[in-house]
Scaffold this motif. Sequence first.
Motif, PDB file in Angstrom:
ATOM      1  N   THR A 210     -10.021  50.273  75.000  1.00 18.16           N
ATOM      2  CA  THR A 210      -8.769  50.258  74.253  1.00 18.16           C
ATOM      3  C   THR A 210      -8.788  51.302  73.150  1.00 18.16           C
ATOM      4  O   THR A 210      -9.851  51.722  72.696  1.00 18.16           O
ATOM      5  CB  THR A 210      -8.499  48.849  73.680  1.00 18.16           C
ATOM      6  OG1 THR A 210      -7.235  48.829  73.053  1.00 18.16           O
ATOM      7  CG2 THR A 210      -9.561  48.428  72.701  1.00 18.16           C
TER       8      THR A 210
ATOM      9  N   LYS B  61      -4.622  51.469  68.309  1.00 17.59           N
ATOM     10  CA  LYS B  61      -3.375  50.710  68.141  1.00 17.59           C
ATOM     11  C   LYS B  61      -3.458  49.351  68.829  1.00 17.59           C
ATOM     12  O   LYS B  61      -3.086  48.328  68.242  1.00 17.59           O
ATOM     13  CB  LYS B  61      -2.185  51.505  68.686  1.00 17.59           C
ATOM     14  CG  LYS B  61      -1.848  52.724  67.856  1.00 17.59           C
ATOM     15  CD  LYS B  61      -0.708  53.510  68.462  1.00 17.59           C
ATOM     16  CE  LYS B  61      -0.474  54.795  67.685  1.00 17.59           C
ATOM     17  NZ  LYS B  61       0.550  55.627  68.321  1.00 17.59           N
ATOM     18  N   GLU B  62      -3.954  49.336  70.075  1.00 21.19           N
ATOM     19  CA  GLU B  62      -4.076  48.057  70.770  1.00 21.19           C
ATOM     20  C   GLU B  62      -5.104  47.174  70.073  1.00 21.19           C
ATOM     21  O   GLU B  62      -4.904  45.959  69.941  1.00 21.19           O
ATOM     22  CB  GLU B  62      -4.455  48.255  72.242  1.00 21.19           C
ATOM     23  CG  GLU B  62      -4.469  46.947  73.018  1.00 21.19           C
ATOM     24  CD  GLU B  62      -4.755  47.124  74.494  1.00 21.19           C
ATOM     25  OE1 GLU B  62      -4.032  46.526  75.302  1.00 21.19           O
ATOM     26  OE2 GLU B  62      -5.715  47.855  74.833  1.00 21.19           O
TER      27      GLU B  62
ATOM     28  N   TRP C  43      -4.591  39.233  74.129  1.00 24.50           N
ATOM     29  CA  TRP C  43      -4.131  40.611  74.289  1.00 24.50           C
ATOM     30  C   TRP C  43      -2.642  40.658  74.017  1.00 24.50           C
ATOM     31  O   TRP C  43      -1.921  39.733  74.386  1.00 24.50           O
ATOM     32  CB  TRP C  43      -4.457  41.106  75.704  1.00 24.50           C
ATOM     33  CG  TRP C  43      -5.932  41.220  75.875  1.00 24.50           C
ATOM     34  CD1 TRP C  43      -6.763  40.325  76.470  1.00 24.50           C
ATOM     35  CD2 TRP C  43      -6.755  42.260  75.360  1.00 24.50           C
ATOM     36  NE1 TRP C  43      -8.062  40.750  76.365  1.00 24.50           N
ATOM     37  CE2 TRP C  43      -8.089  41.936  75.692  1.00 24.50           C
ATOM     38  CE3 TRP C  43      -6.503  43.433  74.659  1.00 24.50           C
ATOM     39  CZ2 TRP C  43      -9.157  42.746  75.341  1.00 24.50           C
ATOM     40  CZ3 TRP C  43      -7.567  44.249  74.316  1.00 24.50           C
ATOM     41  CH2 TRP C  43      -8.881  43.905  74.651  1.00 24.50           C
TER      42      TRP C  43
ATOM     43  N   ARG D  23       2.470  43.707  77.020  1.00 29.43           N
ATOM     44  CA  ARG D  23       2.504  45.071  77.527  1.00 29.43           C
ATOM     45  C   ARG D  23       3.809  45.739  77.112  1.00 29.43           C
ATOM     46  O   ARG D  23       4.827  45.073  76.918  1.00 29.43           O
ATOM     47  CB  ARG D  23       2.398  45.096  79.060  1.00 29.43           C
ATOM     48  CG  ARG D  23       1.235  44.301  79.651  1.00 29.43           C
ATOM     49  CD  ARG D  23      -0.106  44.546  79.003  1.00 29.43           C
ATOM     50  NE  ARG D  23      -0.570  45.905  79.177  1.00 29.43           N
ATOM     51  CZ  ARG D  23      -1.370  46.533  78.323  1.00 29.43           C
ATOM     52  NH1 ARG D  23      -1.795  45.940  77.249  1.00 29.43           N
ATOM     53  NH2 ARG D  23      -1.749  47.768  78.554  1.00 29.43           N
TER      54      ARG D  23
ATOM     55  N   GLN E 156       4.240  49.619  80.915  1.00 29.76           N
ATOM     56  CA  GLN E 156       2.918  49.109  81.298  1.00 29.76           C
ATOM     57  C   GLN E 156       3.075  47.782  82.052  1.00 29.76           C
ATOM     58  O   GLN E 156       2.888  46.720  81.475  1.00 29.76           O
ATOM     59  CB  GLN E 156       2.056  48.879  80.055  1.00 29.76           C
ATOM     60  CG  GLN E 156       1.812  50.116  79.229  1.00 29.76           C
ATOM     61  CD  GLN E 156       1.141  49.790  77.910  1.00 29.76           C
ATOM     62  OE1 GLN E 156       1.456  48.799  77.254  1.00 29.76           O
ATOM     63  NE2 GLN E 156       0.200  50.621  77.516  1.00 29.76           N
TER      64      GLN E 156
ATOM     65  N   ASN F  76      -9.746  57.470  75.762  1.00 29.98           N
ATOM     66  CA  ASN F  76      -9.143  57.013  74.510  1.00 29.98           C
ATOM     67  C   ASN F  76      -9.452  57.954  73.346  1.00 29.98           C
ATOM     68  O   ASN F  76      -8.569  58.223  72.529  1.00 29.98           O
ATOM     69  CB  ASN F  76      -9.584  55.594  74.161  1.00 29.98           C
ATOM     70  CG  ASN F  76      -9.039  54.560  75.112  1.00 29.98           C
ATOM     71  OD1 ASN F  76      -9.790  53.997  75.906  1.00 29.98           O
ATOM     72  ND2 ASN F  76      -7.742  54.305  75.068  1.00 29.98           N
TER      73      ASN F  76
END
Length: 117
Positions: A14, A17-18, A30, A33, A37, A57
């Motif tokens: 990841t 931001k996530e 989580w 989406r 996504q 990433n």
Amino acid sequence: MINTPSTTTLWRPTGPKELDLVRELDWRAWPPRLPEQPIFYPVLNEDYAVRIARDWNVKYDGAGFVTRFEVDSEFLRRYPVRQAGGATILELWVPAEELDEFNAHIVGTIEVVHEFR
């Protein structure tokens, strides 16, 4: 006697931001989406997650993280293992509309196990 469900270890590469959104969810779920996504894809191999976090990433987000978490194994049977490349490039494809139910089957917390900058 308490019957503890069997769990499967999954990893998720990841970006920052996530990861911030996971932190806001107290490391237990989580985030939803984005419209572009339609699939949430945790991976079954730590090395594969490291390669994505380090090589993808970092390039696009400036940092990459590998997370590890446990999910109820019985629940995961509904998602066939997908081979996305070589023999060790294995993923589960969770439809975005099933992510809340998937999150409900996470056992424990999501933890960061690798960081790349």
